[in-house]
Write a protein that holds these residues in place. Structure first.
Motif, PDB file in Angstrom:
ATOM      1  N   THR A  34       1.195  -8.649   0.854  1.00  0.00           N
ATOM      2  CA  THR A  34       0.489  -7.536   0.242  1.00  0.00           C
ATOM      3  C   THR A  34       1.435  -6.507  -0.343  1.00  0.00           C
ATOM      4  OG1 THR A  34       0.430  -6.396   2.376  1.00  0.00           O
ATOM      5  CG2 THR A  34      -1.474  -7.768   1.798  1.00  0.00           C
ATOM      6  N   VAL A  35       2.730  -6.718  -0.159  1.00  0.00           N
ATOM      7  CA  VAL A  35       3.693  -5.781  -0.724  1.00  0.00           C
ATOM      8  C   VAL A  35       3.795  -6.005  -2.220  1.00  0.00           C
ATOM      9  CG1 VAL A  35       6.069  -4.995  -0.669  1.00  0.00           C
ATOM     10  CG2 VAL A  35       4.969  -5.787   1.439  1.00  0.00           C
ATOM     11  N   PRO A  36       3.525  -4.971  -3.046  1.00  0.00           N
ATOM     12  CA  PRO A  36       3.570  -5.172  -4.493  1.00  0.00           C
ATOM     13  C   PRO A  36       4.989  -5.366  -4.997  1.00  0.00           C
ATOM     14  CG  PRO A  36       3.204  -2.858  -3.961  1.00  0.00           C
ATOM     15  CD  PRO A  36       3.166  -3.619  -2.665  1.00  0.00           C
ATOM     16  N   LYS A  37       5.075  -5.986  -6.157  1.00  0.00           N
ATOM     17  CA  LYS A  37       6.386  -6.194  -6.765  1.00  0.00           C
ATOM     18  C   LYS A  37       7.028  -4.856  -7.089  1.00  0.00           C
ATOM     19  CE  LYS A  37       5.178 -10.491  -9.177  1.00  0.00           C
ATOM     20  NZ  LYS A  37       5.079 -11.096 -10.505  1.00  0.00           N
ATOM     21  N   PRO A  38       8.343  -4.761  -6.994  1.00  0.00           N
ATOM     22  CA  PRO A  38       8.999  -3.528  -7.419  1.00  0.00           C
ATOM     23  C   PRO A  38       8.922  -3.393  -8.934  1.00  0.00           C
ATOM     24  CG  PRO A  38      10.633  -5.211  -6.892  1.00  0.00           C
ATOM     25  CD  PRO A  38       9.294  -5.767  -6.486  1.00  0.00           C
ATOM     26  N   GLY A 418      -4.700  -2.285  -8.258  1.00  0.00           N
ATOM     27  CA  GLY A 418      -5.845  -1.414  -7.990  1.00  0.00           C
ATOM     28  C   GLY A 418      -6.460  -0.875  -9.257  1.00  0.00           C
ATOM     29  N   ASN A 419      -6.116  -1.481 -10.393  1.00  0.00           N
ATOM     30  CA  ASN A 419      -6.623  -1.069 -11.701  1.00  0.00           C
ATOM     31  C   ASN A 419      -7.864  -1.898 -12.026  1.00  0.00           C
ATOM     32  OD1 ASN A 419      -7.126  -0.433 -14.351  1.00  0.00           O
ATOM     33  ND2 ASN A 419      -5.062  -0.894 -15.096  1.00  0.00           N
ATOM     34  N   PHE A 420      -8.996  -1.499 -11.470  1.00  0.00           N
ATOM     35  CA  PHE A 420     -10.221  -2.268 -11.637  1.00  0.00           C
ATOM     36  C   PHE A 420     -10.837  -2.088 -13.024  1.00  0.00           C
ATOM     37  CE2 PHE A 420      -9.923  -1.413  -7.034  1.00  0.00           C
ATOM     38  CZ  PHE A 420      -9.947  -2.717  -6.561  1.00  0.00           C
ATOM     39  N   ASN A 421     -10.547  -0.978 -13.686  1.00  0.00           N
ATOM     40  CA  ASN A 421     -11.138  -0.757 -15.008  1.00  0.00           C
ATOM     41  C   ASN A 421     -10.552  -1.713 -16.039  1.00  0.00           C
ATOM     42  OD1 ASN A 421     -13.121   1.049 -16.355  1.00  0.00           O
ATOM     43  ND2 ASN A 421     -11.369   1.523 -17.679  1.00  0.00           N
ATOM     44  N   SER A 422      -9.224  -1.849 -16.064  1.00  0.00           N
ATOM     45  CA  SER A 422      -8.607  -2.811 -16.979  1.00  0.00           C
ATOM     46  C   SER A 422      -9.005  -4.239 -16.607  1.00  0.00           C
ATOM     47  CB  SER A 422      -7.082  -2.668 -16.952  1.00  0.00           C
ATOM     48  OG  SER A 422      -6.662  -1.459 -17.553  1.00  0.00           O
ATOM     49  N   SER A 477      -4.982   3.574  -0.348  1.00  0.00           N
ATOM     50  CA  SER A 477      -4.472   4.773  -1.007  1.00  0.00           C
ATOM     51  C   SER A 477      -4.327   5.931  -0.029  1.00  0.00           C
ATOM     52  CB  SER A 477      -5.409   5.159  -2.152  1.00  0.00           C
ATOM     53  OG  SER A 477      -5.001   6.355  -2.768  1.00  0.00           O
ATOM     54  N   GLU A 478      -5.284   6.067   0.890  1.00  0.00           N
ATOM     55  CA  GLU A 478      -5.264   7.189   1.822  1.00  0.00           C
ATOM     56  C   GLU A 478      -4.127   7.093   2.828  1.00  0.00           C
ATOM     57  OE1 GLU A 478      -9.145   6.965   3.432  1.00  0.00           O
ATOM     58  OE2 GLU A 478     -10.100   8.075   1.791  1.00  0.00           O
ATOM     59  N   THR A 479      -3.665   5.882   3.098  1.00  0.00           N
ATOM     60  CA  THR A 479      -2.570   5.692   4.063  1.00  0.00           C
ATOM     61  C   THR A 479      -1.285   5.239   3.380  1.00  0.00           C
ATOM     62  OG1 THR A 479      -3.296   3.415   4.474  1.00  0.00           O
ATOM     63  CG2 THR A 479      -4.217   5.140   5.894  1.00  0.00           C
ATOM     64  N   GLN A 484       2.822   3.731  -5.764  1.00  0.00           N
ATOM     65  CA  GLN A 484       2.158   2.543  -6.297  1.00  0.00           C
ATOM     66  C   GLN A 484       0.943   2.164  -5.457  1.00  0.00           C
ATOM     67  OE1 GLN A 484       4.734  -0.654  -7.464  1.00  0.00           O
ATOM     68  NE2 GLN A 484       3.161  -2.220  -7.215  1.00  0.00           N
ATOM     69  N   GLU A 485       1.040   2.334  -4.152  1.00  0.00           N
ATOM     70  CA  GLU A 485      -0.078   1.994  -3.274  1.00  0.00           C
ATOM     71  C   GLU A 485      -1.215   3.003  -3.372  1.00  0.00           C
ATOM     72  OE1 GLU A 485       1.991   1.888   0.432  1.00  0.00           O
ATOM     73  OE2 GLU A 485       2.200  -0.286   0.390  1.00  0.00           O
ATOM     74  N   LYS A 486      -0.960   4.155  -3.971  1.00  0.00           N
ATOM     75  CA  LYS A 486      -1.999   5.179  -4.106  1.00  0.00           C
ATOM     76  C   LYS A 486      -2.926   4.930  -5.293  1.00  0.00           C
ATOM     77  CE  LYS A 486       0.713   8.908  -2.018  1.00  0.00           C
ATOM     78  NZ  LYS A 486       1.325  10.249  -2.219  1.00  0.00           N
ATOM     79  N   ILE A 487      -2.575   4.007  -6.154  1.00  0.00           N
ATOM     80  CA  ILE A 487      -3.336   3.815  -7.389  1.00  0.00           C
ATOM     81  C   ILE A 487      -4.714   3.226  -7.087  1.00  0.00           C
ATOM     82  CG2 ILE A 487      -3.432   2.568  -9.580  1.00  0.00           C
ATOM     83  CD1 ILE A 487      -0.376   2.646  -9.632  1.00  0.00           C
TER      84      ILE A 487
END
Length: 594
Positions: A34-38, A418-422, A477-479, A484-487
């Motif tokens: 679950t760690v996103p790419k840098p 976390g970009n659900f709109n795109s 996002s809250e934690t 990047q994890e806040k998006i």
């Protein structure tokens, strides 16, 4: 004494957009970790100007417009003495989300209302309800009490007359409204009266209730209440700055600045600093709107449809600009967050607001009240058509299949970010009929990942799968420990739809004429969550060339898409043959006219 503003989260009369229940974070269906790419390094150094890239306009949440400190509201002494004059003692952060508001609100203090209309009746109502208040304290939960024209349930405001709500907003020497109430009422009051009228009445009440008939005493009393009035106006200008594009609002603000200047020098200086920040914010908004308008003009310069299909080999496509799905998803996230940041929270409510009789009032600041929200919806449509254009443009089937697979990977990366709109815009573009009919092309594509994405955004059961994923992204996002994890970028059209049905499904006024404040709390809960999402600063590097391509490259209209699709894979039946002939004729006629 009646309680102050209530905790909004305890009511369920109107279904909220989403909740913050502890749902397990859904893991990505594509990654084992679950760690996103840098973020990848690139050549962006932030040196080019706003005119070159409209997304370099300062963010509305930067330190230039907002301070992290919250000023004290001590009524017995001025609270500026410890602050440098260059600082803003009234500056406040984003309004408290009603869902985060504590239930342990302090009681509302006695108000100095001598000389103001209605004060004696208000006090008598409170005295008459002492028994009810005692019962409320004794029984605790499930007790409804009234204080004058304000009704509470379990210490939470549920309804009141408009006049009482306005009075509840007015600060006094020893009272300041809870910030969650300030945000909720300023947000939804436009359903009942225009902002300039509310501001005029609040400022008038704040001044009039300090009058005693003695000029010297009046000046002393106003000097004591001035800091709180400035704090209220500061919260207004920083949370709802677009209200002040109305010259009537600016005129009222100027009048109050002059009035404050006669009573308190420190408050006057704070008012000046507040006005300067407001003007900067409105200036940044104007630059943003001009830049978006200029981009739209460039994007409208489409090539002739019949020629562009034949000359597609010479035309740049998305793969020639960016062949890395992760990088393209990052740039889409930049555009999403930048455009989100300029949407005023009041735009969600302004759509339902009563028509202002002076709506056609002309002035320097006068703009459409929902223009940035509409521009964001237009961006979603543009991205959908851009995806469809890129797929329908190539002459070779193998190239079309490669672009489909590329956009599937981009959509996958958008989901992970976390970009659900795109994500939804890409899925929409790939499901448009000119793309969906390309059966020979789709046969060359592995659609397993696309099927997973469509399942995530499946509209059945009121988008239940998407809402579960959104709750997981919100919890992450809250934690979050990294930006990047806040998006969290919601599927925006569904957010608007939820707010619309909340407004339509719950009455704004009760049978007794009171305003249904439970509904206003629920509206504020949804909009305040949006405010948290929009303030995230995108952590990815900007790729100027990619950004420019995404927002300016020509795209096909619906008719042009259908014709390009027929040129890629010929008509399969007589109906499609007739459609192609008709499209060729009409588009050729249109091109000749232009």
């Amino acid at each position: 004494m009646p309680p102050t503003t209530p905790y909004a989260g305890k009511f369920s009369s109107c279904v909220p957009y989403s909740s913050n229940a502890n749902h397990q974070q859904p893991t990505s269906p594509y990654r084992s970790s679950t760690v996103p790419k840098p973020a990848r390094e690139n050549i962006y150094n932030g040196a080019y100007s706003v005119g070159e890239n409209p997304y370099d306009i300062p963010q509305p949440h930067s330190g230039a417009y907002r301070s992290a400190s919250v000023s004290s509201v001590n009524a017995k002494e001025h609270h500026y003495t410890s602050c440098a004059l260059s600082e803003n003692p009234y500056s406040s952060p984003q309004p408290y989300s009603p869902r985060q508001h504590s239930t342990s609100c302090p009681g509302r203090a006695h108000r100095h209302t001598s000389g103001s209309s209605g004060s004696s009746s208000d006090q008598s109502c409170r005295n008459n309800n002492n028994v009810a208040a005692a019962k409320a304290r004794f029984y605790g939960h499930g007790v409804t009490t009234s204080y004058g024209e304000m009704c509470y349930h379990d210490n939470s405001l549920v309804s009141a007359s408009l006049e009482a709500l306005i009075q509840h907003l007015v600060p006094t020497v020893d009272y300041y409204p809870d910030r969650s109430y300030v945000f909720t009422f300023l947000l939804s009051s436009r359903l009942f009266l225009p902002p300039y009228e509310l501001m005029t009445r609040v400022c008038h009440l704040c001044v009039e209730q300090q009058r005693s008939g003695d000029a010297l005493l009046d000046k002393i009393r106003f000097r004591e209440v001035a800091p709180k009035l400035v704090q209220l106006l500061t919260e207004w200008t920083e949370t709802f700055p677009y209200d002040f594009r109305d010259e009537r609002m600016m005129r009222c603000l100027k009048d109050m600045t002059l009035h404050v200047a006669r009573g308190d020098e420190y408050s006057w200086r704070a008012m000046q600093q507040m006005t300067q920040r407001l003007i900067k914010r409105l200036s940044a908004l104007g630059q943003y709107e001009e830049a978006v308008a200029a981009l739209n003009v460039v994007a409208m310069e489409r090539p002739a449809s019949l020629k562009s299909k034949q000359a597609s080999a010479q035309r740049s496509d998305v793969l020639s600009v960016c062949d890395d799905p992760f990088v393209l998803a990052q740039q889409l996230t930049h555009i999403e967050l930048d455009r989100l940041s300029f949407i005023g929270p009041e735009e969600f409510i302004q759509t339902f607001a009563m028509k202002d009789p002076l709506e056609n009032h002309k002035g320097f600041f006068r703009k459409r009240k929902t223009s940035n929200l509409e521009a964001y919806v237009s961006w979603f449509n543009r991205l959908s058509y851009l995806v469809a254009t890129e797929i329908c443009m190539p002459m070779k089937k193998k190239h079309r299949a490669r672009i489909i697979e590329f956009f599937i990977d981009v959509a996958q990366e958008c989901f992970n970010i976390g970009n659900f709109n795109s994500l939804m815009a890409i899925i929409t573009g790939m499901n448009m009929s000119p793309v969906a009919r390309l059966k020979k092309t789709w046969n060359k594509v592995n659609t397993d990942k696309f099927d997973i994405l469509e399942h995530q955004m499946d509209p059945s059961s009121n988008f239940s799968n998407y809402r579960t994923a959104l709750r997981g992204a919100t919890q992450r996002s809250e934690t979050a420990h990294s930006s990047q994890e806040k998006i969290v970028i919601p599927f925006f059209s569904l957010l608007i739809k939820d707010i619309y049905f909340l407004n339509e499904g719950c009455a704004s006024r009760l049978p007794n004429g009171h305003i249904n404040f439970e509904k206003l709390w629920e509206l504020a809960k949804q909009v305040s969550e949006f405010l948290v999402w929009r303030q995230v600063v995108c952590p990815f590097d900007r790729e100027r060339r990619i950004l420019q391509y995404l927002v300016t490259t020509p795209i096909f209209t619906e008719d042009e898409l259908h014709l390009a699709s027929y040129e890629s894979e010929g008509p399969e039946n007589n109906m499609e043959k007739d459609s192609r002939r008709s499209l060729r004729s009409s588009l050729l006629h249109r091109e000749n006219r232009t």
